[in-house]
Motif scaffolding. Structure first.
Motif, PDB file in Angstrom:
ATOM      1  N   GLY A  57       0.813  -1.209   0.000  1.00 52.14           N
ATOM      2  CA  GLY A  57       0.000   0.000   0.000  1.00 52.14           C
ATOM      3  C   GLY A  57       0.848   1.261   0.000  1.00 52.14           C
ATOM      4  O   GLY A  57       0.496   2.257  -0.653  1.00 52.14           O
ATOM      5  N   ILE A  58       1.965   1.242   0.730  1.00 53.10           N
ATOM      6  CA  ILE A  58       2.877   2.383   0.721  1.00 53.10           C
ATOM      7  C   ILE A  58       3.397   2.633  -0.688  1.00 53.10           C
ATOM      8  O   ILE A  58       3.450   3.779  -1.164  1.00 53.10           O
ATOM      9  N   ALA A  59       3.786   1.572  -1.380  1.00 50.63           N
ATOM     10  CA  ALA A  59       4.303   1.721  -2.748  1.00 50.63           C
ATOM     11  C   ALA A  59       3.245   2.307  -3.675  1.00 50.63           C
ATOM     12  O   ALA A  59       3.540   3.211  -4.474  1.00 50.63           O
ATOM     13  N   ALA A  60       2.000   1.829  -3.569  1.00 46.97           N
ATOM     14  CA  ALA A  60       0.940   2.314  -4.459  1.00 46.97           C
ATOM     15  C   ALA A  60       0.595   3.771  -4.162  1.00 46.97           C
ATOM     16  O   ALA A  60       0.465   4.594  -5.081  1.00 46.97           O
ATOM     17  N   ALA A  61       0.441   4.116  -2.889  1.00 46.17           N
ATOM     18  CA  ALA A  61       0.074   5.488  -2.538  1.00 46.17           C
ATOM     19  C   ALA A  61       1.194   6.476  -2.857  1.00 46.17           C
ATOM     20  O   ALA A  61       0.939   7.588  -3.355  1.00 46.17           O
ATOM     21  N   LEU A  62       2.443   6.091  -2.602  1.00 44.33           N
ATOM     22  CA  LEU A  62       3.566   6.962  -2.945  1.00 44.33           C
ATOM     23  C   LEU A  62       3.699   7.140  -4.449  1.00 44.33           C
ATOM     24  O   LEU A  62       4.014   8.230  -4.929  1.00 44.33           O
ATOM     25  N   ALA A  63       3.462   6.062  -5.194  1.00 42.69           N
ATOM     26  CA  ALA A  63       3.520   6.172  -6.651  1.00 42.69           C
ATOM     27  C   ALA A  63       2.458   7.131  -7.169  1.00 42.69           C
ATOM     28  O   ALA A  63       2.723   7.973  -8.045  1.00 42.69           O
ATOM     29  N   ALA A  64       1.227   7.026  -6.639  1.00 44.93           N
ATOM     30  CA  ALA A  64       0.158   7.934  -7.063  1.00 44.93           C
ATOM     31  C   ALA A  64       0.501   9.383  -6.734  1.00 44.93           C
ATOM     32  O   ALA A  64       0.283  10.293  -7.556  1.00 44.93           O
ATOM     33  N   THR A  65       1.064   9.602  -5.546  1.00 43.07           N
ATOM     34  CA  THR A  65       1.422  10.965  -5.144  1.00 43.07           C
ATOM     35  C   THR A  65       2.549  11.526  -6.004  1.00 43.07           C
ATOM     36  O   THR A  65       2.474  12.676  -6.470  1.00 43.07           O
ATOM     37  N   ALA A  66       3.589  10.735  -6.213  1.00 47.65           N
ATOM     38  CA  ALA A  66       4.750  11.219  -6.960  1.00 47.65           C
ATOM     39  C   ALA A  66       4.416  11.458  -8.430  1.00 47.65           C
ATOM     40  O   ALA A  66       4.831  12.468  -9.022  1.00 47.65           O
ATOM     41  N   ILE A  67       3.660  10.542  -9.034  1.00 45.41           N
ATOM     42  CA  ILE A  67       3.341  10.701 -10.453  1.00 45.41           C
ATOM     43  C   ILE A  67       2.471  11.935 -10.687  1.00 45.41           C
ATOM     44  O   ILE A  67       2.740  12.757 -11.573  1.00 45.41           O
ATOM     45  N   MET A  68       1.407  12.064  -9.888  1.00 40.82           N
ATOM     46  CA  MET A  68       0.525  13.215 -10.070  1.00 40.82           C
ATOM     47  C   MET A  68       1.215  14.518  -9.689  1.00 40.82           C
ATOM     48  O   MET A  68       1.039  15.547 -10.353  1.00 40.82           O
ATOM     49  N   GLY A  69       2.013  14.497  -8.629  1.00 37.75           N
ATOM     50  CA  GLY A  69       2.665  15.713  -8.160  1.00 37.75           C
ATOM     51  C   GLY A  69       3.756  16.228  -9.070  1.00 37.75           C
ATOM     52  O   GLY A  69       4.158  17.393  -8.953  1.00 37.75           O
ATOM     53  N   THR A  70       4.254  15.409  -9.965  1.00 34.10           N
ATOM     54  CA  THR A  70       5.298  15.836 -10.908  1.00 34.10           C
ATOM     55  C   THR A  70       4.782  15.926 -12.338  1.00 34.10           C
ATOM     56  O   THR A  70       5.578  16.001 -13.270  1.00 34.10           O
ATOM     57  N   THR A  71       3.470  15.916 -12.509  1.00 40.62           N
ATOM     58  CA  THR A  71       2.893  15.957 -13.852  1.00 40.62           C
ATOM     59  C   THR A  71       2.804  17.396 -14.330  1.00 40.62           C
ATOM     60  O   THR A  71       2.155  18.243 -13.705  1.00 40.62           O
ATOM     61  N   ASP A  72       3.448  17.663 -15.444  1.00 42.27           N
ATOM     62  CA  ASP A  72       3.471  19.019 -16.011  1.00 42.27           C
ATOM     63  C   ASP A  72       3.905  18.905 -17.468  1.00 42.27           C
ATOM     64  O   ASP A  72       4.883  18.218 -17.775  1.00 42.27           O
ATOM     65  N   GLN A  73       3.180  19.550 -18.339  1.00 41.55           N
ATOM     66  CA  GLN A  73       3.529  19.507 -19.763  1.00 41.55           C
ATOM     67  C   GLN A  73       3.259  20.865 -20.399  1.00 41.55           C
ATOM     68  O   GLN A  73       2.220  21.488 -20.146  1.00 41.55           O
ATOM     69  N   THR A  74       4.213  21.313 -21.207  1.00 41.96           N
ATOM     70  CA  THR A  74       4.102  22.574 -21.930  1.00 41.96           C
ATOM     71  C   THR A  74       4.184  22.292 -23.416  1.00 41.96           C
ATOM     72  O   THR A  74       5.105  21.604 -23.876  1.00 41.96           O
TER      73      THR A  74
END
Length: 207
Positions: A57-74
């Motif tokens: 669960g730690i791996a899944a929740a951290l992955a969701a947080t890190a992926i969404m928190g670093t999502t940016d596209q120009t």
């Protein structure tokens, strides 16, 4: 003659009293071993499985947080003064998603010592009940965050002609792929929390 009889009776009665005490001790100790050890082993196995599931669960929740928190596209355009940019913090649903999954991952890290207590002392009910309560809260939090983000992801992929919502994933392809992966990871974390709730309930039911 009387002294001989008395000494004979004492020699015969002493071993009998010791044997009866040994038999009584054996009969009282045998049921204790038969009733407690198998149940303790079963509860310890559940606690070990609970600890492993929490790591997942730690791996899944951290992955969701890190992926969404670093999502940016120009998107590149003719000049640097005229550009289109998509970031997770442009939408409140995605911001709530990052905060909720960060809270869930932090809680799972803090719950590991309590899970270890369940392994060392499988008969303790207080820690198991505490984990059950907080796991239930985390089910609601992660499910709400994943559902809110999934609605925005659906609109980003398909749009809505009735409300003039345009599908942006044809332009922001990388952005949509990352937020979709984050939503999937969050739903996995929510399912893991549901499984932890069921596991704790079963362990408490067997007490």
């Amino acid at each position: 003659m009387d002294s001989t009889r008395n000494s004979g009776e004492m020699a015969i009665n002493m071993p009998e009293s010791r044997s009866t005490k040994a038999k009584a001790a054996a009969t009282t100790a045998a049921p204790t071993k038969a009733t407690h050890h198998p149940q303790a082993g079963w509860k310890r196995g559940v606690a070990i499985f609970d600890f492993i599931i929490r790591l997942c669960g730690i791996a899944a929740a951290l992955a969701a947080t890190a992926i969404m928190g670093t999502t940016d596209q120009t998107l590149p355009f003719f000049t640097q003064f005229f550009q289109f940019q998509a970031s997770y913090d442009d939408l409140p649903a995605f911001t709530f998603f990052v905060i909720a999954n960060a809270i869930a991952s932090g809680y799972l890290v803090l719950s590991l010592p309590f899970s270890i207590v369940g392994i060392v002392r499988p008969h303790v009910v207080g820690t198991r009940l505490l984990l059950l309560i907080f796991d239930t809260v985390m089910v609601a939090l992660t499910t709400a965050a994943a559902a809110a983000a999934a609605a925005i992801v659906y609109l980003a992929h398909n749009g809505n002609s009735n409300t003039n919502w345009l599908a942006i994933c044809q332009q922001f392809n990388d952005f949509c792929q990352r937020i979709s992966g984050a939503v999937v990871a969050s739903f996995i974390a929510a399912v893991i929390f549901m499984f932890l709730v069921v596991l704790s309930a079963v362990a408490l039911r067997r007490n």
